[in-house]
Enzyme design. Structure first.
Site, PDB file in Angstrom:
ATOM      1  N   HIS A  65       0.823  -1.224   0.000  1.00 24.67           N
ATOM      2  CA  HIS A  65       0.000   0.000   0.000  1.00 24.67           C
ATOM      3  C   HIS A  65       0.852   1.267   0.000  1.00 24.67           C
ATOM      4  CE1 HIS A  65      -3.471  -2.458   0.563  1.00 24.67           C
ATOM      5  NE2 HIS A  65      -3.093  -2.897   1.753  1.00 24.67           N
ATOM      6  N   HIS A  71      -3.860 -48.132 -27.236  1.00 22.69           N
ATOM      7  CA  HIS A  71      -4.822 -48.536 -28.279  1.00 22.69           C
ATOM      8  C   HIS A  71      -5.376 -49.940 -28.034  1.00 22.69           C
ATOM      9  CE1 HIS A  71      -3.870 -45.030 -30.590  1.00 22.69           C
ATOM     10  NE2 HIS A  71      -2.628 -45.387 -30.817  1.00 22.69           N
TER      11      HIS A  71
HETATM   12  N1  Q9C Z   1     -12.172  -3.711   7.552  1.00 17.84           N
HETATM   13  C1  Q9C Z   1      -2.098  -5.065   4.527  1.00 17.84           C
HETATM   14  O1  Q9C Z   1      -2.728  -6.064   4.588  1.00 17.84           O
HETATM   15  N2  Q9C Z   1      -7.840  -2.146   7.499  1.00 17.84           N
HETATM   16  N3  Q9C Z   1      -2.660  -3.893   4.867  1.00 17.84           N
HETATM   17  C2  Q9C Z   1      -9.021  -1.941   6.801  1.00 17.84           C
HETATM   18  C3  Q9C Z   1     -11.252  -2.933   6.790  1.00 17.84           C
HETATM   19  C4  Q9C Z   1      -6.615  -1.712   6.862  1.00 17.84           C
HETATM   20  C5  Q9C Z   1      -4.024  -3.863   5.216  1.00 17.84           C
HETATM   21  C6  Q9C Z   1     -10.230  -2.290   7.631  1.00 17.84           C
HETATM   22  C7  Q9C Z   1      -5.939  -2.840   6.176  1.00 17.84           C
HETATM   23  C8  Q9C Z   1      -4.534  -2.586   5.791  1.00 17.84           C
HETATM   24  C9  Q9C Z   1      -0.701  -5.052   4.145  1.00 17.84           C
HETATM   25 ZN    ZN Z   2      -3.806  -6.960   3.181  1.00 18.70          ZN
END
Ligand code: Q9C
Ligand code: ZN
Length: 834
Positions: free
Chosen positions: A139, A562
């Site tokens: 991310h 065969h």
């Molecule tokens: N229910 C990685 O897995 N939470 N990052 C969102 C949604 C944030 C994830 C909540 C998730 C970040 C690397």
């Molecule tokens: Zn994730």
């Protein structure tokens, strides 16, 4: 030292990476145990000592700036001396980010470790590897931290591979349950890097709430077609859905792209039990993903840990992933259900936008101008708000990582995972491959000396296996002769008697027996040779059944497929593979058997012997030429699907007109053989391995390369715990047959699969495959992808209509605003004059 002589798998792990944590939110799921627990399970399974340990080191400044702004790097560095209050204050500026005094150092170590791993692979010091690291990276963007990520480990390593190693084709596979938007942005216009992500989406209602996570974001400029998003619009997707995505999209594109390196953003929040994903992929499934991908890029694949927040499934999944990298057989996964319709829809949506860019995606129909269906639509769904348009200005310090009601399910989920762990077969036979042959089989000779089916086929095959050093790496299985009782599981007593009677007869007296069969010669030693062929194969079967070898290879002749219950045919006397399948069913009646027959010719004999039998699935891929090619007639056509209980358990993949090559065979495997095989879930796989479709074969005139057979072997090896038994059938260019067979043995031994050039099916091949899909989709839900998709032109007009509507809406909104201000003015104007 290159890996072939040394340790195969690199492992990055560093205690220091467990130092940082969220000091104010104890419910935050990104915890230190995310590295320590998986590592402990890897140790428990004795995997760590089989790896080459690679140390983390801090990434250099030059490395950090490859994908990130220097401000962002400096800002992270400065957190080292901050008070907790300052750290908290800074955290509110980012989406799901916390800061900790160790975070810079750890982000730097994780990045350095990733680069070390990837460069070790590119320098051939190890074949593949895994980084058990945190913080994750996918991310992280050029100028911002996001979603537990600070530096983009995978993207930076990819950039190093491009810059320092001159790579031209890198495949990034992201199976983390979240969309790795950071990585997507970084290579969005770069055709040298495919970014392929499977992630939860819910039409934009899932974090990170981005419009650009949808399937119509396919890259830009020269990178168009090289960004692939597979959005999942429901939770609880499991093995079947993920496997379908591999078979329908990822593997075909990977084979066409022909990557030099595969980087996996290995997030295990797609695994069962993870509160962030609520998906249901089982730990063993990751071993399948890895085994299938490892056929590409000559095995150069690096797994870089990303998410995964259920410590139990995370740890188990990572251990089974590492085990797969080490070459242990992928543990069998069973009970494939039909993929959920919403996932079928996602897959087809991806295909509809990508098919102009990838020749491998041609197995759907085209919507006619007069027709309409759901695929004519384009995103977005109405009424969804995206962060793309309005990113919040600050974020809650105590953002909950998952829904509260997860706690109610936690116990049940953990029990489910425990049961999965208990029931996963991690048995590994002491030998990867057993091999058997017998010189008796050289005695079967055509008295006229004209037939292509010669003893040299066998002797050269064995010589080549020996001279290339493969034979001595196998366990030698003792040869034996089949008994009459064993032969009679597939042949009539009269027929067996007849063949036995020819033993020792003179040429002239044999003549009259021979002439009753089609394309067969007999000699005084035929019975001895043929019973030896069957005996060798049964011995190979026994070796696997008793667990002495994971796979086995029978280098035998005369061939068998065969041969019918009461007739020799096409150089075949006794049906070796059919007898072996019946023998397996006798020995272990619960075992489900898959026979794959890739000999150039249709295995008419084998088909006949299991035509009513749903416990033995027969799949034959062969030259058919509309019934004009040997063994001629309609039996090899796709409409022969089995009978009674056995309907759907006979799968013919006939090629009509013209030659075929690697692209056609790979496509047939991705489209038909593997989807059906995974759904069937065999306990054992028998291969009728004829090599007469090999380039150079004077009977076939086909163009399959020896390397392609290695790929087919590698794919089949992912089934049935790797319990695969290969029996030689045809193949009449002696050198080609020997080479192809050797390369298959090499793959079974665990050597890297040699790369085939970018492969795509030919037009006639696509047509042939579609015909089979239409017949077999009635029996196998894994084939339900033959929907009509719109043309690019149709999509463009839909898009234009959407844009027009949007414009109109903005105008109405403006009118609204104007109207309102008019009213306001009015009100003002109506204030009575004093
Ligand atoms: N229910 C990685 O897995 N939470 N990052 C969102 C949604 C944030 C994830 C909540 C998730 C970040 C690397
Ligand atoms: Zn994730």
């Amino acid at each position: 030292m290159a890996f072939s002589e040394g340790v195969r798998t690199g492992l990055v792990y560093d205690e220091r990476l467990s130092r940082h944590f969220n000091s104010w939110n104890p419910k935050f799921v990104e915890v230190p145990e995310r590295v320590t627990d998986p590592f402990a399970v890897c140790e428990k399974y004795l995997l760590v000592d089989r790896c080459k340990r690679i140390e983390c080191r801090p990434a250099s400044d030059a490395e950090m700036v490859l994908k990130h702004s220097s401000e962002m790097i400096e800002k992270l560095k400065s957190t080292h001396d901050m008070t907790e209050d300052d750290l908290k204050e800074m955290s509110t500026k980012y989406d799901y980010i916390y800061f900790h005094p160790c975070i810079f150092e750890n982000a730097q170590l994780a990045l350095g470790g990733t680069i070390e791993l990837v460069t070790s692979v590119l320098r051939d010091e190890v074949r593949n590897g895994m980084a058990i690291i945190r913080p994750p990276g996918h991310h992280a963007q050029h100028n911002t931290y996001c979603g537990y990520c600070y530096f983009n480990n995978v993207a930076t390593a990819a950039q190093v591979a491009l810059d320092d190693f001159g790579l031209q084709r890198i495949l990034i596979v992201d199976w983390d349950v979240h969309h790795g938007q950071g990585t997507q942005y970084m290579f969005y216009d770069d055709p040298r890097v495919i970014y392929f992500s499977i992630h939860t989406y819910d039409y934009g209602r899932e974090w990170p709430f981005l419009r650009e996570s949808d399937y119509d974001y396919i890259g830009t400029g020269p990178g168009r077609g090289y960004n692939i998003n597979v959005p999942l619009n429901k939770t609880a997707c499991g093995n079947e859905e993920y496997m379908a995505i591999f078979q329908q999209i990822l593997l075909p594109i990977a084979y066409e792209f022909s990557p030099e390196l595969i980087l996996v953003s290995a997030g295990y929040d797609s695994a069962i039990g993870c509160p962030e994903g609520l998906m249901e992929v089982t730990p063993a499934m990751y071993a399948h993903f890895i085994s299938l991908l490892s056929s590409l890029a000559t095995g150069k694949i690096c797994l870089i840990q990303e998410g995964g927040y259920c410590l139990k499934s995370l740890s188990e999944s990572i251990a089974l992933s590492l085990r797969a990298l080490l070459g242990d057989p992928a543990p069998m996964v069973q009970d494939f259900k039909a993929s959920d319709d919403s996932v079928v829809e996602s897959i087809l949506n991806v295909i509809k936008l990508l098919r102009p860019y990838w020749k491998c995606l041609q197995f759907q129909d085209t919507l006619k101008d007069s027709e309409q269906n759901g695929y004519l639509d384009l995103p977005p769904k109405e009424g969804v708000e995206f962060y793309t348009d309005c990113m919040p200005e600050s974020f809650d310090l105590y953002q909950p990582c998952y829904e509260e009601d997860y706690e109610d399910q936690r116990h049940e989920l953990y029990e489910k995972i425990d049961a999965l762990i208990r029931n996963t077969n991690l048995h590994c036979a002491p030998n990867s491959v057993g091999i058997v042959t017998d010189s008796n089989m050289l005695l079967h000779r055509d008295p006229s000396g004209l037939c292509e089916e010669t003893d040299r086929r066998l002797s050269v095959c064995c010589d080549t296996l020996r001279s290339k050093g493969f034979w001595k790496r196998c366990q030698t299985i003792p040869e034996r002769q089949a008994t009459t009782e064993e032969l009679s599981v597939a042949h009539t007593p009269d027929y067996i008697k007849l063949i036995r009677k020819t033993s020792g007869l003179s040429e002239e007296s044999i003549e009259k027996y021979q002439s009753t069969f089609q394309s067969v010669y007999l000699c005084k030693d035929t019975y001895l040779a043929a019973t030896s062929a069957v005996g060798c194969l049964l011995s190979a079967v026994d070796n696997v059944l008793i667990g002495k070898s994971q796979a086995s290879v029978a280098v035998i002749r005369p061939p068998g497929h065969h041969a019918e219950p009461n007739a020799a045919c096409g150089f075949c006397i006794f049906n070796n593979v059919a007898i072996a399948a019946k023998y397996i069913r006798q020995q272990t009646p619960t075992k489900r058997v898959l026979i794959v027959d890739w000999d150039l010719h249709h295995g008419n004999g084998t088909q006949l012997m299991f035509y009513d039998d749903p416990s033995v699935l027969f799949i034959s891929i062969h030259r058919h030429d509309c019934g004009k090619y040997f063994p001629c007639g309609c039996y090899g056509s796709s409409s022969h699907v089995g009978r009674g209980q056995g309907r759907g358990y006979n799968v013919n993949i006939p090629w009509n007109n013209g030659t075929r090559g690697d692209g056609d065979y790979i496509a047939a495997f991705n489209q038909i053989v593997m989807p059906i095989a995974y759904q069937f879930g065999p306990d054992i796989v028998l291969v009728s391995a004829g090599f007469d479709a090999c380039v150079g074969d004077m009977l076939g005139h086909y163009e399959v390369t020896p390397a392609c057979y290695a790929h087919l072997t590698a794919m089949l090896k992912t089934l049935a715990n790797g319990n695969l038994i290969m029996a030689l059938e045809g193949g009449y260019n002696i050198e080609c047959t020997a080479n192809a067979m050797s390369i298959c043995v090499s793959v079974l031994l665990g050597d890297a699969v040699p790369s085939v050039a970018s492969v795509v099916p030919c037009n006639q091949g696509v047509a042939d495959i579609m015909k089979v899909l239409d017949v077999q989709k009635k029996y196998w839900s894994a084939l339900k992808y033959r929907e009509a998709l719109p043309t690019t032109k149709q999509l463009e007009s839909v898009l234009a209509a959407k844009e027009a509507k949007k414009l109109e809406q903005t105008r109405t909104n403006e009118e609204c605003v104007n109207a309102k201000s008019d009213k306001e003015r009015e009100t003002v104007e109506h204030i009575p004059h004093c």
